[in-house]
Design a protein around this motif. Structure first.
Motif, mmCIF file in Angstrom:
data_model
loop_
_atom_site.group_PDB
_atom_site.id
_atom_site.type_symbol
_atom_site.label_atom_id
_atom_site.label_comp_id
_atom_site.label_asym_id
_atom_site.label_seq_id
_atom_site.Cartn_x
_atom_site.Cartn_y
_atom_site.Cartn_z
ATOM 1 N N GLU A 94 100.828 -15.929 -30.097
ATOM 2 C CA GLU A 94 100.931 -14.597 -29.508
ATOM 3 C C GLU A 94 100.330 -14.622 -28.114
ATOM 4 O O GLU A 94 99.215 -15.094 -27.893
ATOM 5 C CB GLU A 94 100.205 -13.582 -30.378
ATOM 6 N N LYS A 95 101.090 -14.101 -27.156
ATOM 7 C CA LYS A 95 100.618 -13.970 -25.779
ATOM 8 C C LYS A 95 100.612 -12.489 -25.419
ATOM 9 O O LYS A 95 100.910 -11.639 -26.246
ATOM 10 C CB LYS A 95 101.512 -14.780 -24.844
ATOM 11 N N GLU A 96 100.319 -12.159 -24.171
ATOM 12 C CA GLU A 96 100.195 -10.759 -23.763
ATOM 13 C C GLU A 96 101.492 -9.978 -23.981
ATOM 14 O O GLU A 96 101.470 -8.877 -24.510
ATOM 15 C CB GLU A 96 99.786 -10.664 -22.297
ATOM 16 N N THR A 97 102.594 -10.539 -23.528
ATOM 17 C CA THR A 97 103.858 -9.789 -23.577
ATOM 18 C C THR A 97 104.907 -10.411 -24.487
ATOM 19 O O THR A 97 106.013 -9.904 -24.567
ATOM 20 C CB THR A 97 104.469 -9.696 -22.161
ATOM 21 N N LYS A 124 107.472 -8.641 -26.766
ATOM 22 C CA LYS A 124 106.898 -7.509 -27.496
ATOM 23 C C LYS A 124 107.551 -6.209 -27.042
ATOM 24 O O LYS A 124 107.935 -6.070 -25.885
ATOM 25 C CB LYS A 124 105.380 -7.437 -27.261
#
Length: 125
Positions: A94-97, A124
């Motif tokens: 999972e990353k920021e966007t 996301k």
């Protein structure tokens, strides 16, 4: 003496017979060798194709789980297709966007480890 007996008694005719026999034997060996190589290539192609479809299917399942906020089972799976064992490893980063989904399929072929790895990015919402 007939002509055939004269030819058979001369060394040239016997040499031609031996040449024909040797040519037939060499062709048989070459054909057998080619058939073995073809079967080995078919088996390798089967394994690689199976791994590609396994990876795609697992990526689809991970994508569905991520998009619908479902639990995704990330444990390694041992699968057997057509007497060939495959190991499927899954990972979600999972990353920021976005989410990075990755699937690695492993199998042994002729005493060496083969891999097929595929990744997919899901943004996301």
């Amino acid at each position: 003496m007939t002509i055939m007996k004269k030819l058979k008694s001369e060394s040239g005719f016997i040499a031609v017979d031996m040449l024909i026999v040797a040519a037939v034997l060499m062709a048989s060996v070459a054909l057998w060798s080619s058939a073995e190589r073809l079967l080995a290539a078919q088996q390798q192609n089967f394994c690689r194709t199976t791994a590609v479809f396994l990876a795609q299917g697992e990526l689809n399942e991970l994508e569905y789980a991520v998009e619908n906020n479902l639990f995704a089972d990330l444990t390694d799976e041992q699968l057997n297709y057509n007497n060939q064992d495959f190991t499927v490893q899954k990972k979600i980063t999972e990353k920021e966007t976005e989410y990075l989904l990755s699937v690695k399929v492993l199998w042994h072929y002729e005493d060496s480890l083969q891999t097929q790895e595929q990744e997919r990015i899901i943004f996301k919402r």
